[in-house]
Design a protein around this motif. Structure first.
Motif, PDB file in Angstrom:
ATOM      1  N   PRO A  80       0.739  -1.300   0.168  1.00 27.84           N
ATOM      2  CA  PRO A  80      -0.095  -0.046   0.052  1.00 27.84           C
ATOM      3  C   PRO A  80       0.793   1.249   0.100  1.00 27.84           C
ATOM      4  N   VAL A  81       0.383   2.339  -0.458  1.00 26.42           N
ATOM      5  CA  VAL A  81       0.903   3.654  -0.682  1.00 26.42           C
ATOM      6  C   VAL A  81       1.576   4.192   0.710  1.00 26.42           C
ATOM      7  N   LEU A  82       0.748   4.075   1.770  1.00 27.47           N
ATOM      8  CA  LEU A  82       1.152   4.877   2.891  1.00 27.47           C
ATOM      9  C   LEU A  82       2.233   4.307   3.767  1.00 27.47           C
ATOM     10  N   PRO A  83       2.377   2.800   3.751  1.00 23.54           N
ATOM     11  CA  PRO A  83       3.634   2.371   4.480  1.00 23.54           C
ATOM     12  C   PRO A  83       4.738   2.486   3.628  1.00 23.54           C
ATOM     13  N   SER A  84       4.772   2.283   2.167  1.00 28.94           N
ATOM     14  CA  SER A  84       5.705   2.474   1.431  1.00 28.94           C
ATOM     15  C   SER A  84       6.359   3.707   1.426  1.00 28.94           C
ATOM     16  N   ALA A  85       5.545   4.847   1.465  1.00 30.91           N
ATOM     17  CA  ALA A  85       5.894   6.231   1.548  1.00 30.91           C
ATOM     18  C   ALA A  85       6.608   6.421   2.802  1.00 30.91           C
ATOM     19  N   ARG A  86       6.225   5.794   3.868  1.00 34.70           N
ATOM     20  CA  ARG A  86       6.612   6.176   5.086  1.00 34.70           C
ATOM     21  C   ARG A  86       8.155   5.702   5.318  1.00 34.70           C
ATOM     22  N   ARG A  87       8.383   4.285   4.811  1.00 35.61           N
ATOM     23  CA  ARG A  87       9.667   3.759   4.813  1.00 35.61           C
ATOM     24  C   ARG A  87      10.715   4.663   3.975  1.00 35.61           C
TER      25      ARG A  87
END
Length: 450
Positions: free
Chosen positions: A278-285
């Motif tokens: 998903p976008v949010l966890p990928s963006a956070r990492r």
């Protein structure tokens, strides 16, 4: 049989079309032709909705093997989609080594159910395997080793093998042990079948074979397999007692995982990251390393700000400035890549690092002088100024030398600090070459042109 000529892209197209048209029998046809590792690659290559629909079609008898081959993050999402009974059933046919790899990713209740479903011997073997460190060869070794004594005849060994009716996969030799179970050597299958059955194992065994300590790092064992062209190797404890063996199948996985880790770490990413997460966890990492890079960029910008007056006076400096930083960055990344590879293969140590450093300084000096001459000539033609040409040439040589030294020194320093050079080496190197490049170019311009 698997169609080895069919590309992953073609398989993905077939799966996508079949799911889109609700032709699930087409999906089954694709899966039936594939090995578990190929199914795992397909699952990793699909967006979440299609991934789960494909997972539902995977036969239960290969679920466990497929779970072994997918990356940790994908495995976690698939396990979440399974109930307890399905997970226990999927792991039922796996050997101890494979179970250990999956065990720590399982929900607690599922892990307990799985332990209860095992017999006492299986449970004991699994607990012994889990007791070893995760990156040690103890986690990878197989206990399906056939061991024989040195004082028996080849005919006795052959009768024993016929009685067993099978030989474990990737068995190129039998292990030879003494009465107490200590490793004594190996007897190759080729020698076993090609010699007089009346001969003793002791007459034909190879006692010069080195054993592997069970606590040895799997990466170091992979290096041994590569350099010695091994198919299998014995694993022993600190008393020399034979515990099992490690085979090429598992070592290939170690080599692949290490290469993937190095590639992903160069970009500051986790090697287990799901491409379709998903976008949010990928963006956070990714935000973490973007933030670190931003800090280094501000550091370089701060250096430029120190020479604001020089940039306002001479526009040519702003035009030429990126060339110095870019050339240093490329030269440094070449050295850094070689150094990281050398460290990973165990080729660089304290005994040869100084020689390597001198070599890279020599290369940097030669390339620096060559390209400094080229860039200086172009700068003179462009801006009609010998002074600017001389300054950019000097700055280029200085930055190339700094890049060469940094490309070796940074990974060595990071390794000594316990930090993976592949993970942060490029960020540190870029900062060094930017700061040194801007400082040299703008500093020399300030001194000699203003």
């Amino acid at each position: 049989m698997t169609d080895t000529t069919e590309t992953l892209e073609h398989r993905l197209s077939r799966i996508h079309l079949a799911l889109e048209q609700e032709r699930l029998e087409w999906v089954d046809d694709v899966i039936d032709d594939l090995e578990p590792a190929e199914v795992a690659l397909l699952l990793e290559s699909l967006p979440p909705n299609e991934r789960f629909r494909l997972w539902e079609r995977v036969p239960q008898e290969v679920d466990g093997e497929v779970l072994l081959h997918v990356h940790d993050e994908v495995r976690a999402t698939l396990l979440e989609d399974m109930d307890h009974a399905e997970i226990v059933a999927a792991t039922a046919g796996l050997d101890t080594t494979d179970l250990a790899e999956l065990f720590e990713d399982l929900p607690r209740q599922v892990a307990e159910d799985m332990l209860r479903s095992m017999d006492e011997l299986q449970r004991a073997r699994l607990q012994e395997t889990l007791a070893f460190e995760e990156d040690s060869i103890g986690r990878l070794m197989r206990t399906d080793t056939i061991a024989v004594r040195a004082d028996v005849s080849l005919e006795t060994v052959q009768r024993f093998l016929r009685w067993k009716e099978m030989v474990p996969d990737n068995t190129d030799a039998l292990m030879v042990v003494d009465r107490d179970g200590r490793f004594a050597g190996v007897l190759s299958l080729a020698r076993l079948v090609a010699n007089d059955p009346d001969m003793a194992v002791a007459d034909l065994m190879d006692s010069e074979v080195d054993s592997i300590q069970v606590t040895m790092k799997s990466r170091d064992v992979a290096t041994l397999f590569q350099t010695h062209d091994l198919v299998s190797a014995p694993v022993v404890d600190n008393r020399g007692m034979l515990l099992g063996r490690v085979v090429i199948d598992d070592i290939v996985d170690v080599i692949r995982e290490d290469s993937e880790q190095a590639l992903m770490n160069m970009a500051g990413l986790d090697e287990e990251e799901d491409l379709f997460a998903p976008v949010l966890p990928s963006a956070r990492r990714r935000a973490v390393w973007l933030g670190i890079n931003l800090l280094t960029a501000f550091l370089a910008a701060g250096v430029i700000g120190l020479f604001e007056d020089a940039l306002e006076e001479i526009v040519a400096l702003a035009v030429l400035m990126p060339i110095v930083a870019s050339m240093g960055g490329i030269a440094g990344s070449q050295t850094l890549t070689l150094a990281i590879r050398g460290l990973a293969l165990g080729q660089i140590s304290r005994t040869n690092s100084n020689w390597l450093l001198r070599k890279e300084v020599g290369i940097a000096a030669l390339n620096g002088l060559l390209w400094a001459l080229v860039v200086a000539s172009l700068a003179v033609l462009w801006f009609n100024s010998l002074a600017i040409g001389a300054i950019i040439a000097a700055a280029l040589v200085i930055n190339m030398l700094a890049a060469g030294v940094s490309g070796i020194a940074i990974p060595l320093l990071l390794r000594r600090l316990g930090i993976d050079p592949a993970l942060s080496g490029s960020v540190v190197l870029t900062t060094v070459t930017d700061v040194v490049g801007f400082m040299a170019f703008l500093g020399l311009a300030t001194i000699f042109l203003l």
